[in-house]
Design a protein around this motif. Structure first.
Motif, PDB file in Angstrom:
ATOM      1  N   LEU A  46       0.855  -1.179   0.000  1.00  0.00           N
ATOM      2  CA  LEU A  46       0.000   0.000   0.000  1.00  0.00           C
ATOM      3  C   LEU A  46       0.894   1.233   0.000  1.00  0.00           C
ATOM      4  O   LEU A  46       1.788   1.362   0.834  1.00  0.00           O
ATOM      5  CB  LEU A  46      -0.885  -0.007   1.249  1.00  0.00           C
ATOM      6  CG  LEU A  46      -1.859   1.147   1.447  1.00  0.00           C
ATOM      7  CD1 LEU A  46      -2.918   1.133   0.351  1.00  0.00           C
ATOM      8  CD2 LEU A  46      -2.527   1.029   2.814  1.00  0.00           C
ATOM      9  N   ARG A  47       0.662   2.120  -0.955  1.00  0.00           N
ATOM     10  CA  ARG A  47       1.429   3.356  -1.026  1.00  0.00           C
ATOM     11  C   ARG A  47       0.455   4.524  -1.050  1.00  0.00           C
ATOM     12  O   ARG A  47      -0.456   4.576  -1.880  1.00  0.00           O
ATOM     13  CB  ARG A  47       2.336   3.370  -2.265  1.00  0.00           C
ATOM     14  CG  ARG A  47       3.353   2.261  -2.260  1.00  0.00           C
ATOM     15  CD  ARG A  47       4.151   2.194  -3.559  1.00  0.00           C
ATOM     16  NE  ARG A  47       5.101   3.288  -3.653  1.00  0.00           N
ATOM     17  CZ  ARG A  47       5.156   4.152  -4.645  1.00  0.00           C
ATOM     18  NH1 ARG A  47       4.264   4.113  -5.625  1.00  0.00           N
ATOM     19  NH2 ARG A  47       6.061   5.095  -4.663  1.00  0.00           N
ATOM     20  N   VAL A  48       0.683   5.444  -0.122  1.00  0.00           N
ATOM     21  CA  VAL A  48      -0.187   6.612   0.013  1.00  0.00           C
ATOM     22  C   VAL A  48       0.675   7.869  -0.085  1.00  0.00           C
ATOM     23  O   VAL A  48       1.647   8.033   0.653  1.00  0.00           O
ATOM     24  CB  VAL A  48      -0.939   6.591   1.358  1.00  0.00           C
ATOM     25  CG1 VAL A  48      -1.685   7.895   1.579  1.00  0.00           C
ATOM     26  CG2 VAL A  48      -1.901   5.406   1.400  1.00  0.00           C
ATOM     27  N   GLN A  49       0.294   8.756  -1.003  1.00  0.00           N
ATOM     28  CA  GLN A  49       1.014  10.006  -1.197  1.00  0.00           C
ATOM     29  C   GLN A  49       0.409  11.099  -0.330  1.00  0.00           C
ATOM     30  O   GLN A  49      -0.799  11.359  -0.385  1.00  0.00           O
ATOM     31  CB  GLN A  49       0.953  10.428  -2.667  1.00  0.00           C
ATOM     32  CG  GLN A  49       1.665  11.733  -2.964  1.00  0.00           C
ATOM     33  CD  GLN A  49       3.168  11.609  -2.821  1.00  0.00           C
ATOM     34  OE1 GLN A  49       3.783  10.777  -3.471  1.00  0.00           O
ATOM     35  NE2 GLN A  49       3.757  12.449  -1.972  1.00  0.00           N
ATOM     36  N   LEU A  50       1.257  11.715   0.498  1.00  0.00           N
ATOM     37  CA  LEU A  50       0.841  12.864   1.280  1.00  0.00           C
ATOM     38  C   LEU A  50       1.583  14.088   0.773  1.00  0.00           C
ATOM     39  O   LEU A  50       2.482  13.988  -0.068  1.00  0.00           O
ATOM     40  CB  LEU A  50       1.106  12.628   2.759  1.00  0.00           C
ATOM     41  CG  LEU A  50       0.180  11.566   3.362  1.00  0.00           C
ATOM     42  CD1 LEU A  50       0.979  10.528   4.113  1.00  0.00           C
ATOM     43  CD2 LEU A  50      -0.846  12.201   4.243  1.00  0.00           C
ATOM     44  N   GLU A  51       1.235  15.228   1.293  1.00  0.00           N
ATOM     45  CA  GLU A  51       1.816  16.462   0.776  1.00  0.00           C
ATOM     46  C   GLU A  51       3.333  16.486   0.909  1.00  0.00           C
ATOM     47  O   GLU A  51       4.033  17.004   0.031  1.00  0.00           O
ATOM     48  CB  GLU A  51       1.216  17.665   1.516  1.00  0.00           C
ATOM     49  CG  GLU A  51       1.691  19.001   0.987  1.00  0.00           C
ATOM     50  CD  GLU A  51       1.001  20.161   1.669  1.00  0.00           C
ATOM     51  OE1 GLU A  51       1.433  21.301   1.449  1.00  0.00           O
ATOM     52  OE2 GLU A  51       0.026  19.925   2.410  1.00  0.00           O
ATOM     53  N   THR A  52       3.860  15.902   1.985  1.00  0.00           N
ATOM     54  CA  THR A  52       5.301  15.995   2.237  1.00  0.00           C
ATOM     55  C   THR A  52       6.074  14.723   1.905  1.00  0.00           C
ATOM     56  O   THR A  52       7.298  14.694   2.051  1.00  0.00           O
ATOM     57  CB  THR A  52       5.558  16.342   3.710  1.00  0.00           C
ATOM     58  OG1 THR A  52       4.967  15.333   4.543  1.00  0.00           O
ATOM     59  CG2 THR A  52       4.978  17.690   4.059  1.00  0.00           C
ATOM     60  N   GLY A  53       5.395  13.646   1.495  1.00  0.00           N
ATOM     61  CA  GLY A  53       6.114  12.419   1.205  1.00  0.00           C
ATOM     62  C   GLY A  53       5.176  11.232   1.055  1.00  0.00           C
ATOM     63  O   GLY A  53       3.952  11.366   1.106  1.00  0.00           O
ATOM     64  N   MET A  54       5.771  10.059   0.895  1.00  0.00           N
ATOM     65  CA  MET A  54       5.030   8.846   0.635  1.00  0.00           C
ATOM     66  C   MET A  54       5.088   7.915   1.844  1.00  0.00           C
ATOM     67  O   MET A  54       6.137   7.734   2.469  1.00  0.00           O
ATOM     68  CB  MET A  54       5.635   8.116  -0.565  1.00  0.00           C
ATOM     69  CG  MET A  54       4.870   6.885  -1.010  1.00  0.00           C
ATOM     70  SD  MET A  54       3.487   7.285  -2.101  1.00  0.00           S
ATOM     71  CE  MET A  54       4.374   7.819  -3.575  1.00  0.00           C
ATOM     72  N   LEU A  55       3.934   7.316   2.178  1.00  0.00           N
ATOM     73  CA  LEU A  55       3.885   6.205   3.129  1.00  0.00           C
ATOM     74  C   LEU A  55       3.851   4.922   2.309  1.00  0.00           C
ATOM     75  O   LEU A  55       2.924   4.702   1.519  1.00  0.00           O
ATOM     76  CB  LEU A  55       2.633   6.290   4.004  1.00  0.00           C
ATOM     77  CG  LEU A  55       2.580   7.400   5.054  1.00  0.00           C
ATOM     78  CD1 LEU A  55       1.212   7.401   5.741  1.00  0.00           C
ATOM     79  CD2 LEU A  55       3.687   7.233   6.089  1.00  0.00           C
TER      80      LEU A  55
END
Length: 320
Positions: free
Chosen positions: A88-97
């Motif tokens: 699972l990869r989730v893009q946030l404003e400051t980086g990727m989880l």
């Protein structure tokens, strides 16, 4: 351990959401932190914005799918970039989880550390580098840069990672890096940020430097001996670095794991770690001293030209 920004904020703000995904019914959550952010925290050689999390206790992430009960994107306000059975990869404003339901490479090297005020299991640098080797076909510039810098910042970690590969994999990895050199050099200014002056020279030959680092840290010779006090492991890399490690008797399983020699033998010889550990402990128990394994007797292939020898175990006295 202090994580570099913006990865630090990403982790501290969203680790409870990851905890929910990591938890299996009736058990505590199992989380391992890895990835380039840990290398950046240790080496301070570049910026890193992503958080890589391994969930070794999970078989899949089906309940973390989009709109599922543990939807990480919904919990964090991020955007789904990838959602599969085990990743699972989730893009946030400051980086990727980046969360994966997998077990670490070279298990047993990880350790418990305080990470931003909470006790966590973190991967050793050798494990992180080992995991990056199988992505070289994707020409990831930051991975190649990490290999090159590892030769300066943590050559022992690079040595352990490289020698857990067989020579076929080593040749493929080096080919990928050399073939991608020009592309990665062109991408460096956009991909790599915060590189200190002492590592700027790698930016002019990233793939070449990475391949050189890998080849130079392959073992040219390995010898395992029993001594009066335990086990001695002697190694020499192709760049001439020699190391001698003495370990106490009765801890052969731990010795083979922590020294990386168990992974080396598994990849490059016919020896099995468990059987060798029993042999070493048995020989120590009866007081026999001598060479148990010597790569010069016909052992792991040590060249990049494709030639191969079969590994052998010297014949010690029988135990029992």
């Amino acid at each position: 351990m202090k994580l570099p920004e913006p990865a630090r904020t990403l982790w501290t703000r969203h680790r409870e959401a990851i905890d929910r995904i990591a938890t299996t019914p009736g058990a505590e959550s199992q989380i391992m932190l890895g990835g380039g952010t840990l290398l950046a925290a240790r080496w301070k050689h570049r910026e890193s914005t992503d958080i890589d999390v391994l969930l070794p206790g999970r078989d899949n992430l089906n309940d973390a799918r989009e709109n599922g009960p543990l939807d990480l994107a919904a919990a964090t306000g991020g955007e789904h970039k990838e959602s599969s059975r085990d990743r699972l990869r989730v893009q946030l404003e400051t980086g990727m989880l980046d969360v994966a339901a997998i077990k670490p490479q070279m298990p047993g090297l990880e350790e418990r550390l305080d990470v931003e005020g909470r006790n966590e299991t973190v991967l050793a640098s050798a494990q992180i580098l080992r995991g990056k080797f199988y992505r070289t076909d994707r020409s990831i510039t930051r991975d190649a840069f990490d290999f090159a810098v590892a030769a300066d910042k943590d050559p022992r970690a690079l040595e352990l990672a490289v020698n857990s590969l067989d020579m076929i994999d080593t040749r493929i990895i080096c080919h990928n890096l050399l073939a991608s050199n020009d592309q990665m050099v062109n991408e460096a200014s956009e991909t790599l940020k915060g590189v200190p002056p002492e590592y700027q020279h790698h930016l002019q030959r990233i793939g070449d430097a990475a391949a050189d680092a890998i080849v130079s840290h392959r073992y040219a010779h390995v010898r395992i001996r029993t001594t009066e006090t335990g086990v001695r492991i002697e190694t020499r890399t192709t760049n001439g670095n020699e190391r001698t490690e003495d370990h106490a008797a009765g801890e052969a399983v731990k010795v083979l794991t922590r020294s990386g020699i168990g992974a080396y033998l598994s990849a490059n010889s016919t020896l099995q770690r468990g059987g060798l550990a029993m042999t070493l402990d048995g020989l120590n128990g009866v007081g026999w001293t001598g060479t148990v394994f010597d790569s010069d007797d016909g052992a792991p292939e040590q060249r990049l030209d494709g030639t191969r020898k079969s590994a052998g175990l010297r014949e010690p006295p029988r135990i029992g």
